[in-house]
Scaffold this active site. Structure first.
Site, PDB file in Angstrom:
ATOM      1  CG  ASP A  93      -6.788  -2.351  -3.303  1.00 15.91           C
ATOM      2  OD1 ASP A  93      -7.032  -1.361  -3.060  1.00 15.91           O
ATOM      3  OD2 ASP A  93      -5.638  -2.995  -3.411  1.00 15.91           O
ATOM      4  CG  HIS A 138      -5.993  -2.200   0.578  1.00 16.30           C
ATOM      5  ND1 HIS A 138      -5.008  -1.928  -0.565  1.00 16.30           N
ATOM      6  CD2 HIS A 138      -5.561  -1.581   1.507  1.00 16.30           C
ATOM      7  CE1 HIS A 138      -3.992  -1.072  -0.325  1.00 16.30           C
ATOM      8  NE2 HIS A 138      -4.285  -0.997   0.928  1.00 16.30           N
ATOM      9  CB  SER A 174      -0.815  -0.077   1.352  1.00 16.43           C
ATOM     10  OG  SER A 174      -1.919   0.915   1.080  1.00 16.43           O
TER      11      SER A 174
END
Length: 380
Positions: free
Chosen positions: A279, A309, A182
């Site tokens: 996501d 995610h 991320s």
């Protein structure tokens, strides 16, 4: 005898009622406006979004993979360019080296309270054990107190520190890779770009797990479709990240915040990009892989269907999470062994939920987890 039969009949009926309730609950949790979720994904998202479990909660002991005796752990302080010390954690093999080095940058929206080296310790620990590498988790400084470029500079300074102090942990400074998830995936690729631009240590590979690759306004459908936050990342959090971490619009234009929009992506190392179906960051991860490949960079893109995610953080309870972690390990081993040189094109693979015995086990585990969660909700 009649009393015993009656009791057994009541118990059987109660079991059928409870079982039906669990099945119907999972079915209900699986239905979303964005599509039908696999049972395991639905159960985990229900638990997280209803605060039955949290990202920093420890899983049940029987699911925890203990730290192997072959690796050691040490918490450290890394002195960065402005003289400040930032925290770090090192896992390293006890065997003789020199061993490869992985710089790991945790996710967390560049903001205080969203992620740190503790929340990602399970990934860092397992990466070290499975790759038999020195893995250094970097506790870079975050917003709102520290805006760009502090996090990037801390991350790059940590790379320089690792290169200069590799022998302290029996590490090999000629075999350094970066990895991150991320926001940490953003930092990993920013560090790779900086090392190229500033003549820093050679990086042999970068593993980017559902990375954020741009702060600029782009027509990315996944950011629109999965913006609610139900899939563990919301559009409001992303806007707040941009507001706090990059408060000036010119910061969005930097290749070290928006590598997807960088003019030059040549001469970067072999790259693994992992994306998830549900996501907001899915599209930009995929587009970054395409841009890298167009620039002559060997790219392996694994797209996982039916997951959200951050799914690799749940590798202890999700089959696809463990698969993604295993693929990350395989990629890092291959770049350390210099096996990605021949690859010149983008290789994309779609990974789906397992079938057969593994698929049945995944379903049964999902319903068992759902029963546990429903019991916890009743106890509240």
């Amino acid at each position: 005898m009649k009393v015993l039969k009656r009791i057994l009949a009541y118990l059987a009926a109660l079991f059928l009622i409870c079982t039906s309730y669990v099945i119907l609950s999972v079915h209900y949790w699986s239905i979303t406006d964005e599509g039908r979720l696999p049972p395991k994904t639905a159960v985990i998202l229900h638990a997280v979004n209803n605060n039955i479990i949290t990202s920093d909660m420890k899983p049940p002991k029987f699911l925890i993979q203990p730290r192997p005796a072959t690796i050691a752990r040490e918490d450290i302080q890394i002195t960065v360019a402005d003289g400040v010390q930032i925290p770090g954690r090192v896992y390293y093999p006890k065997k003789e080296g020199p061993n490869p080095i992985i710089m790991y940058y945790h996710g967390g929206a560049f903001q205080e309270g969203y992620g740190n080296i503790e929340t990602h310790d399970n990934i860092v620990r397992v990466l070290s054990a499975r790759t038999q590498s020195v893995v250094i988790a970097v506790g870079y400084r975050v917003a709102p107190q520290y805006v760009f470029p502090t996090a990037v500079e801390d991350s790059y300074d940590a790379l320089l520190w690792a290169y200069e102090n590799a022998t302290e942990f029996n590490g090999d400074p000629s075999r350094i890779a970066v990895a991150g998830d991320s926001a940490g995936g953003n930092l990993a690729t920013a560090v790779t770009l900086m090392s190229r631009d500033f003549g820093g240590p050679a990086i042999v590979g970068q593993a980017l797990l559902y990375p954020l690759t741009t702060f600029q306004d782009m027509p990315l459908q996944s950011r629109i479709i999965y913006d609610s936050g139900y899939y563990l990342l919301s559009r409001s959090v992303m806007y707040r990240t941009r507001e706090l971490y990059t408060p000036k619009e010119e910061m969005w234009l930097s290749p070290y915040t928006s590598p997807l929009n960088a003019e030059n992506l040549e001469d970067l190392p072999a790259t693994l990009i992992i994306t998830a179906e549900f996501d907001p960051l899915r599209d930009e991860g995929e587009q970054y892989g395409v841009r890298l490949a167009e620039s002559g960079v060997p790219v392996t893109h694994l797209h996982y269907e039916g997951v959200m995610h951050g799914f690799i953080s749940f590798y202890e309870v999700m089959n696809l999470g463990n698969h993604g972690l295993g693929e990350t390990v395989s990629f890092l081993k291959s770049v350390f062994a210099n096996e990605h040189i021949a690859q010149t094109a983008l290789e994309k693979t779609i990974v789906r939920n397992p079938r057969g015995k593994e698929g049945i086990r995944e379903y049964l585990e999902a319903y068992a987890m759902a029963a546990f969660l429903l019991y916890q909700e009743v106890r509240r």
